[in-house]
Scaffold this motif. Structure first.
Motif, PDB file in Angstrom:
ATOM      1  N   ARG A  95       8.764  20.488  11.751  1.00 35.93           N
ATOM      2  CA  ARG A  95       7.657  20.749  10.902  1.00 35.93           C
ATOM      3  C   ARG A  95       7.023  19.530  10.062  1.00 35.93           C
ATOM      4  O   ARG A  95       5.874  19.470   9.545  1.00 35.93           O
ATOM      5  CB  ARG A  95       7.687  21.881   9.743  1.00 35.93           C
ATOM      6  N   HIS A  96       7.846  18.490  10.290  1.00 36.64           N
ATOM      7  CA  HIS A  96       7.153  17.418   9.693  1.00 36.64           C
ATOM      8  C   HIS A  96       6.486  16.517  10.452  1.00 36.64           C
ATOM      9  O   HIS A  96       5.816  15.386  10.137  1.00 36.64           O
ATOM     10  CB  HIS A  96       8.393  16.546   9.014  1.00 36.64           C
ATOM     11  N   ALA A  97       6.057  16.711  11.606  1.00 34.62           N
ATOM     12  CA  ALA A  97       5.395  15.865  12.575  1.00 34.62           C
ATOM     13  C   ALA A  97       3.989  16.141  11.981  1.00 34.62           C
ATOM     14  O   ALA A  97       3.400  15.042  12.361  1.00 34.62           O
ATOM     15  CB  ALA A  97       5.507  16.551  13.986  1.00 34.62           C
ATOM     16  N   GLN A  98       3.574  16.980  11.609  1.00 37.76           N
ATOM     17  CA  GLN A  98       2.059  17.147  11.087  1.00 37.76           C
ATOM     18  C   GLN A  98       1.930  16.270   9.833  1.00 37.76           C
ATOM     19  O   GLN A  98       0.881  15.374  10.132  1.00 37.76           O
ATOM     20  CB  GLN A  98       1.453  18.491  10.980  1.00 37.76           C
ATOM     21  N   PRO A  99       2.693  16.416   8.806  1.00 38.55           N
ATOM     22  CA  PRO A  99       2.267  15.404   7.609  1.00 38.55           C
ATOM     23  C   PRO A  99       2.547  14.009   8.176  1.00 38.55           C
ATOM     24  O   PRO A  99       1.746  13.272   7.520  1.00 38.55           O
ATOM     25  CB  PRO A  99       3.297  15.901   6.745  1.00 38.55           C
ATOM     26  N   LEU A 100       3.457  13.757   8.760  1.00 37.00           N
ATOM     27  CA  LEU A 100       3.691  12.423   9.149  1.00 37.00           C
ATOM     28  C   LEU A 100       2.368  11.713  10.073  1.00 37.00           C
ATOM     29  O   LEU A 100       2.315  10.777   9.906  1.00 37.00           O
ATOM     30  CB  LEU A 100       5.021  12.167   9.985  1.00 37.00           C
ATOM     31  N   GLN A 101       2.117  12.523  11.077  1.00 36.09           N
ATOM     32  CA  GLN A 101       0.949  12.044  11.600  1.00 36.09           C
ATOM     33  C   GLN A 101      -0.324  11.962  10.830  1.00 36.09           C
ATOM     34  O   GLN A 101      -1.057  10.877  10.944  1.00 36.09           O
ATOM     35  CB  GLN A 101       0.735  13.250  12.501  1.00 36.09           C
ATOM     36  N   GLN A 102      -0.357  12.685   9.848  1.00 36.06           N
ATOM     37  CA  GLN A 102      -1.607  12.629   8.737  1.00 36.06           C
ATOM     38  C   GLN A 102      -1.664  11.273   8.118  1.00 36.06           C
ATOM     39  O   GLN A 102      -2.390  10.537   7.982  1.00 36.06           O
ATOM     40  CB  GLN A 102      -1.481  14.122   7.867  1.00 36.06           C
ATOM     41  N   ILE A 103       0.015  11.113   7.485  1.00 38.66           N
ATOM     42  CA  ILE A 103       0.026   9.782   7.070  1.00 38.66           C
ATOM     43  C   ILE A 103      -0.144   8.653   7.983  1.00 38.66           C
ATOM     44  O   ILE A 103      -0.796   7.821   7.442  1.00 38.66           O
ATOM     45  CB  ILE A 103       1.274   9.648   6.440  1.00 38.66           C
ATOM     46  N   PHE A 104       0.202   8.848   8.971  1.00 35.97           N
ATOM     47  CA  PHE A 104      -0.164   7.696  10.152  1.00 35.97           C
ATOM     48  C   PHE A 104      -1.551   7.483  10.142  1.00 35.97           C
ATOM     49  O   PHE A 104      -2.029   6.267  10.139  1.00 35.97           O
ATOM     50  CB  PHE A 104       0.578   8.002  11.388  1.00 35.97           C
ATOM     51  N   GLU A 105      -2.295   8.667  10.522  1.00 34.23           N
ATOM     52  CA  GLU A 105      -3.656   8.357  10.673  1.00 34.23           C
ATOM     53  C   GLU A 105      -4.486   7.802   9.683  1.00 34.23           C
ATOM     54  O   GLU A 105      -5.435   6.970   9.653  1.00 34.23           O
ATOM     55  CB  GLU A 105      -4.395   9.652  11.240  1.00 34.23           C
ATOM     56  N   HIS A 106      -4.089   8.279   8.288  1.00 32.80           N
ATOM     57  CA  HIS A 106      -4.730   7.975   7.013  1.00 32.80           C
ATOM     58  C   HIS A 106      -4.386   6.243   7.022  1.00 32.80           C
ATOM     59  O   HIS A 106      -5.399   5.667   6.733  1.00 32.80           O
ATOM     60  CB  HIS A 106      -3.992   8.769   5.945  1.00 32.80           C
ATOM     61  N   ALA A 107      -3.295   5.969   7.195  1.00 33.40           N
ATOM     62  CA  ALA A 107      -2.816   4.556   7.195  1.00 33.40           C
ATOM     63  C   ALA A 107      -3.743   3.676   8.092  1.00 33.40           C
ATOM     64  O   ALA A 107      -4.150   2.592   7.627  1.00 33.40           O
ATOM     65  CB  ALA A 107      -1.394   4.359   7.293  1.00 33.40           C
ATOM     66  N   ARG A 108      -3.971   4.116   9.163  1.00 32.40           N
ATOM     67  CA  ARG A 108      -4.729   3.246  10.335  1.00 32.40           C
ATOM     68  C   ARG A 108      -6.191   3.155   9.823  1.00 32.40           C
ATOM     69  O   ARG A 108      -6.720   2.317   9.648  1.00 32.40           O
ATOM     70  CB  ARG A 108      -4.589   4.033  11.487  1.00 32.40           C
ATOM     71  N   GLN A 109      -6.572   4.513   9.425  1.00 33.08           N
ATOM     72  CA  GLN A 109      -8.171   4.817   9.104  1.00 33.08           C
ATOM     73  C   GLN A 109      -8.617   3.740   7.992  1.00 33.08           C
ATOM     74  O   GLN A 109      -9.504   3.414   7.696  1.00 33.08           O
ATOM     75  CB  GLN A 109      -8.317   6.304   9.130  1.00 33.08           C
ATOM     76  N   SER A 110      -7.704   3.795   7.044  1.00 33.97           N
ATOM     77  CA  SER A 110      -8.027   3.227   5.609  1.00 33.97           C
ATOM     78  C   SER A 110      -7.538   1.752   5.622  1.00 33.97           C
ATOM     79  O   SER A 110      -7.878   1.132   4.568  1.00 33.97           O
ATOM     80  CB  SER A 110      -7.196   4.110   4.602  1.00 33.97           C
ATOM     81  N   ASN A 111      -7.133   1.272   6.494  1.00 26.71           N
ATOM     82  CA  ASN A 111      -6.605   0.066   6.748  1.00 26.71           C
ATOM     83  C   ASN A 111      -5.568  -0.449   5.364  1.00 26.71           C
ATOM     84  O   ASN A 111      -5.692  -1.175   4.700  1.00 26.71           O
ATOM     85  CB  ASN A 111      -7.720  -1.198   6.602  1.00 26.71           C
ATOM     86  N   ALA A 112      -4.855   0.529   5.364  1.00 28.21           N
ATOM     87  CA  ALA A 112      -3.789   0.634   4.206  1.00 28.21           C
ATOM     88  C   ALA A 112      -3.057  -0.522   4.400  1.00 28.21           C
ATOM     89  O   ALA A 112      -2.862  -1.203   5.481  1.00 28.21           O
ATOM     90  CB  ALA A 112      -2.816   1.810   4.178  1.00 28.21           C
ATOM     91  N   THR A 113      -2.607  -1.077   3.183  1.00 22.62           N
ATOM     92  CA  THR A 113      -1.629  -2.537   3.280  1.00 22.62           C
ATOM     93  C   THR A 113      -0.358  -1.849   2.662  1.00 22.62           C
ATOM     94  O   THR A 113       0.736  -2.501   2.800  1.00 22.62           O
ATOM     95  CB  THR A 113      -2.306  -3.331   2.328  1.00 22.62           C
ATOM     96  N   LYS A 114      -0.292  -1.020   1.623  1.00 18.87           N
ATOM     97  CA  LYS A 114       1.141  -0.694   1.198  1.00 18.87           C
ATOM     98  C   LYS A 114       1.372   0.784   1.212  1.00 18.87           C
ATOM     99  O   LYS A 114       0.290   1.879   1.113  1.00 18.87           O
ATOM    100  CB  LYS A 114       1.299  -1.284  -0.217  1.00 18.87           C
ATOM    101  N   VAL A 115       2.663   1.254   1.235  1.00 15.30           N
ATOM    102  CA  VAL A 115       2.976   2.578   1.151  1.00 15.30           C
ATOM    103  C   VAL A 115       4.262   2.737   0.278  1.00 15.30           C
ATOM    104  O   VAL A 115       5.067   1.800   0.114  1.00 15.30           O
ATOM    105  CB  VAL A 115       3.401   3.177   2.518  1.00 15.30           C
ATOM    106  N   GLN A 116       3.899   3.797  -0.693  1.00 12.26           N
ATOM    107  CA  GLN A 116       5.135   3.965  -1.859  1.00 12.26           C
ATOM    108  C   GLN A 116       5.765   5.337  -1.390  1.00 12.26           C
ATOM    109  O   GLN A 116       5.147   6.345  -1.111  1.00 12.26           O
ATOM    110  CB  GLN A 116       4.478   3.969  -2.942  1.00 12.26           C
ATOM    111  N   ILE A 117       7.081   5.333  -1.040  1.00 11.02           N
ATOM    112  CA  ILE A 117       7.674   6.640  -0.421  1.00 11.02           C
ATOM    113  C   ILE A 117       8.982   6.802  -1.521  1.00 11.02           C
ATOM    114  O   ILE A 117       9.597   6.014  -1.641  1.00 11.02           O
ATOM    115  CB  ILE A 117       8.644   6.199   0.876  1.00 11.02           C
ATOM    116  N   THR A 118       9.016   8.128  -2.251  1.00 11.15           N
ATOM    117  CA  THR A 118      10.008   8.405  -3.064  1.00 11.15           C
ATOM    118  C   THR A 118      10.409   9.857  -2.664  1.00 11.15           C
ATOM    119  O   THR A 118       9.782  10.857  -2.189  1.00 11.15           O
ATOM    120  CB  THR A 118       9.147   8.532  -4.436  1.00 11.15           C
TER     121      THR A 118
END
Lengths: 538, 260
Positions: B167-190
């Motif tokens: 069930r985590h495939a979907q939120p992980l995909q959303q994170i992945f897509e967002h990071a690419r679309q937003s040209n993200a430079t950092k990710v904070q994971i807790t």
């Protein structure tokens, strides 16, 4: 035998496949009527190549746009959408490696682009075991056994299995070691290869040898699709999908029994090395030609001995090579809109006919349609199937065959396709209990798997269990992937027994019986017969 | 190691402080699941203190609540609803279910269909082929192309003591897509470790390392999917003291903040 046995043209003059051609290109006037009668006329045996027609590497014969080969259920068809394939110099058909094999050696048109054990045995007799398919590297149980002795090739000769040798521990895409979640111990080594000083698990280059069937090198658009369920993360476990090294796009992971290669191209690179003993990497031109060929060739049963033509216009949309070639890839078929293999009402409820031969034909068509309904709608309890019961359906789940086999037109899993249906893991894998009166010995290796203490046990098999082939687990190193196998497509089944990745079902009857035992389905004789007829028409 | 920790945690229930109990309308317990057949899809039930509770029906991969597994016990964290009983069970809604990882062969009860327990509603998904759609939508969807925020937070929720699953495939995909679309430079994971306060007052705590393992796994997965150029900040917290018997399941999570 039906008078309406369908004529299938052979050779370049494939325009004789009029019914099928008309299906795509309607022709006005009287020709369609002529075609219907032409399709009903029997085909003389001289027009069909023998079932054991062997494509020798480098023979240079053109492969026609359409060609058909007889089998016990009728004829299997091979359709080249690109037209005539000039095989002279073509890397799929030329012996490009050291051992004289070509891709076509194990992907024979007469065997639905796979290789039947019947064909293997035929080649053994015709060549006294000298055909390149018996090459020591993988056509022998282990490479240093005595050549020319059938015992050295018993798994190939008896079950159509080639040796697949995979490094242990597994290697990541960058070549680094993966720390596996389980240990593997060789419990039984009938081939001698897993304990071998040079080729075995404890050799200087540690390898696990498993034995698997060649898969169908056709209909590839379906199992390389970028449609439903193909994302960067695997829908079954949330882990990253493999990616095309050139485009970076995620792979559907339905190539090979363990999904170890992401694309047809990377698979060709590996196969050239491991099966053809090509020393190096194939050049881009040859790789492109191999992929191009595999991307345009389709195979399916084209004529059924009881049901007649599978290429006429009234053929159900899920059957026959032409319907297969024009079907849409990337569709989930486990629903009543797409269906996995769409049938037709004309077959399910044919109009009555005074002609007894037509009636017999219609009876078989109705049986095939009923078999389809058994496949799609006959519920049973699916229990303890890793990567099925664990993906949100619950254990058990009351579903049907098409739950797992849901890819439109293929019957594979639409998403990353490995699953443990019990074909290689005990207690369900084919294992004959030993007894003092039987001289048959176990053929397959047996491994003891122990999931390490710092990971959860296998959800249905526990922390220690046994397998004949760890399947996907040999690639991912995941405990719960052990015995999970990428399921094979359903097309051309009649031409390429035996079945399952380890060839453990010698016939369609044995295949159906396996599931009947595995899931306690309780098929009636009628259901079993209908299901076999259905499978034989694909 | 982990198994030992889990066993120790479970064995420690009896000795756990009985400092609090969940509200009266909550039922938090560990039991064997029971599957009851019906004339459509099966029901999933569990028994606690002599009462039968309805957990869910069989649906498909897209459902917000997925059925448990025979062969394993299940942690049930639910609220008693006032809906009519289903399949003879008091309806827990909302409910969170966690399959216990260790096998338990005693969890093997399958009950036959009985007319009195047939569903009074049409299930979203029949037991066979669907009507052309998943019961609750595509489990993995790409976000629509739209203006991408500079910073966005995502949350992955977990079953008890578990890591990433289907069930985590979907939120992980959303994170992945967002990071690419937003040209993200950092990710904070807790990553968070949590506990569940059971209805009998016992506290059921997750593996001591689970918060760290969750956070590190998510980072590894994002890198493995191709997000290698991001700057990763990976940390974890122990929130076992927050357990109140109400929405404890929501604390089992990983928070991911993607930013430019």
């Amino acid at each position: 035998m039906l008078k309406a046995k369908v004529k299938i043209a052979i050779g370049i003059g494939a325009g004789l496949l009029a019914g099928a051609v008309f299906a795509d290109q309607p022709v006005a006037g009287h020709v369609p009527n002529q075609n219907r009668q032409a399709q009903q006329a029997p085909v003389s045996d001289s027009q069909s190549p023998p079932a054991n027609r062997w494509w020798t590497p480098g023979e240079g014969t053109p492969l026609p746009p359409v060609i058909a080969y007889p089998n016990s259920f009728g004829q299997v068809g091979v359709l080249n959408n690109a037209g005539v394939i000039d095989t002279k110099g073509h890397p799929f058909f030329e012996p490009i490696g050291e051992n004289g094999r070509a891709c076509v050696s194990c992907h024979q048109p007469a065997n639905a682009m796979s290789l039947s054990v019947e064909m293997v045995q035929q080649r053994w007799h015709e060549t006294q075991g000298k055909d390149p398919i018996f090459a020591p590297i993988d056509g022998m149980n282990c490479p240093d056994l005595p050549p020319g002795d059938p015992k050295s090739h018993s798994l190939l000769l008896e079950r159509g299995l080639f040796r697949i040798f995979l490094p242990w521990p597994p290697k990541a895409a960058d070549g680094s070691n993966i720390d596996p979640e389980f240990t593997i111990e060789v419990v039984r080594d009938p081939t001698g290869c897993n304990m071998h000083a040079t080729y075995g698990l404890k050799s200087a280059n540690p390898m696990v040898s498993v034995y698997r069937r060649p898969r169908v090198a056709a209909n590839t658009k379906y199992f390389t699709h970028q449609g439903f369920g193909v994302f960067s993360f695997i829908g079954k476990n949330g882990l990253p999908a493999t990616r095309d090294p050139e485009t970076g796009l995620p792979s559907g992971m339905n190539i090979l029994s363990d999904a170890r290669q992401p694309t047809l191209k990377t698979q060709a690179v590996e196969a050239a090395v491991t099966h053809l003993q090509f020393n190096g990497k194939l050049d881009e031109e040859r790789l492109a030609k191999i992929v191009s060929f595999e991307s345009q060739v389709y195979t399916a049963q084209a004529m059924h001995v009881g049901a007649g033509s599978l290429i006429e216009t009234e053929t159900p949309p899920g059957l026959g090579i032409y319907n297969l070639a024009k079907g849409r890839e990337g569709l989930l078929g486990n629903n009543v809109t797409n269906f996995v293999f769409p049938m037709s009402e004309a077959w399910r409820k044919p109009a009555p006919s005074p002609d007894p031969e037509i009636t017999r034909r219609n009876d078989m068509r109705a049986s095939i349609a009923r078999g389809h309904d058994v496949f799609m709608f006959r519920t049973f309890w699916i229990k303890d199937a890793m990567h099925l019961n664990t993906v949100g359906l619950g254990n058990p789940t009351k579903r049907t065959c098409s739950t797992c086999h849901g890819m439109h037109m293929m019957g594979m899993d639409i998403v990353n396709g490995w699953m443990d249906l019990g074909t290689t893991n005990l207690p369900w894998a084919r294992e004959e209990p030993l007894n003092p009166w039987n001289e048959r010995k176990p053929q397959m290796p047996l491994f003891k798997i122990t999931c390490k203490a710092n990971v959860p046990p296998h959800p249905f098999l526990g922390r220690v269990f046994y397998t004949q082939d760890p399947g996907r687990g040999l690639i991912s190193g995941k405990c719960n992937d052990v015995g999970a196998i990428v399921m094979q497509q359903f097309r051309g089944l009649a031409a390429r027994a035996p079945y399952f990745a380890n060839g453990s079902a010698g016939s369609l009857r044995e295949l159906v019986d396996f599931y009947d035992r595995r899931f306690n389905i309780g098929y009636t004789d009628q259901e079993r017969e209908d299901l076999i007829n259905f499978l034989s028409a694909l | 190691m982990k198994r030992q920790v889990v066993l120790l945690a479970m064995l420690s229930w009896a000795g756990a402080a009985m400092a609090a109990e969940p509200p009266a309308n909550h039922r938090n317990f560990v039991a064997c699941p029971i599957v009851r057949d019906t004339n459509t899809v099966p029901c999933w039930l569990a028994e606690y203190e002599g009462e039968t509770y309805f957990l869910t029906i069989q649906t498909d991969v897209s459902a917000p609540v997925n059925p448990p597994w025979l062969g394993h016990r299940v942690l049930v964290e639910g609220t008693v609803s006032d809906e009519p009983r289903i399949c003879g069970g008091i309806v827990l809604k909302p409910v969170a279910l966690s399959v216990m990882q260790e096998l338990d062969g005693s969890c093997n009860t399958m009950l036959p269909a009985e007319e009195r327990y047939n569903l009074a509603f049409e299930p979203p998904r029949p037991p066979g082929p669907s009507k052309g759609r998943l019961a609750f939508g595509d489990p993995v969807t790409k976000p629509r192309a739209e203006e991408v925020a500079a910073s966005r937070s995502f949350e992955l929720r977990y079953e008890f003591d578990s890591l990433v699953m289907f069930r985590h495939a979907q939120p992980l995909q959303q994170i992945f897509e967002h990071a690419r679309q937003s040209n993200a430079t950092k990710v904070q994971i807790t990553g968070y470790r949590a506990a569940s306060l059971l209805s009998n007052g016992q506290l059921m705590q997750e593996d001591k390392e689970i918060g760290r393992r969750r956070a590190e796994q998510v980072a590894d997965l994002l890198r493995g999917a191709g997000l290698t150029a991001l700057q990763y900040e990976v940390k974890w917290q122990d929130e076992t003291k927050r357990a109140k018997g109400v929405e404890d399941a929501a604390v089992r999570r990983v928070q991911v903040v993607v930013s430019r």
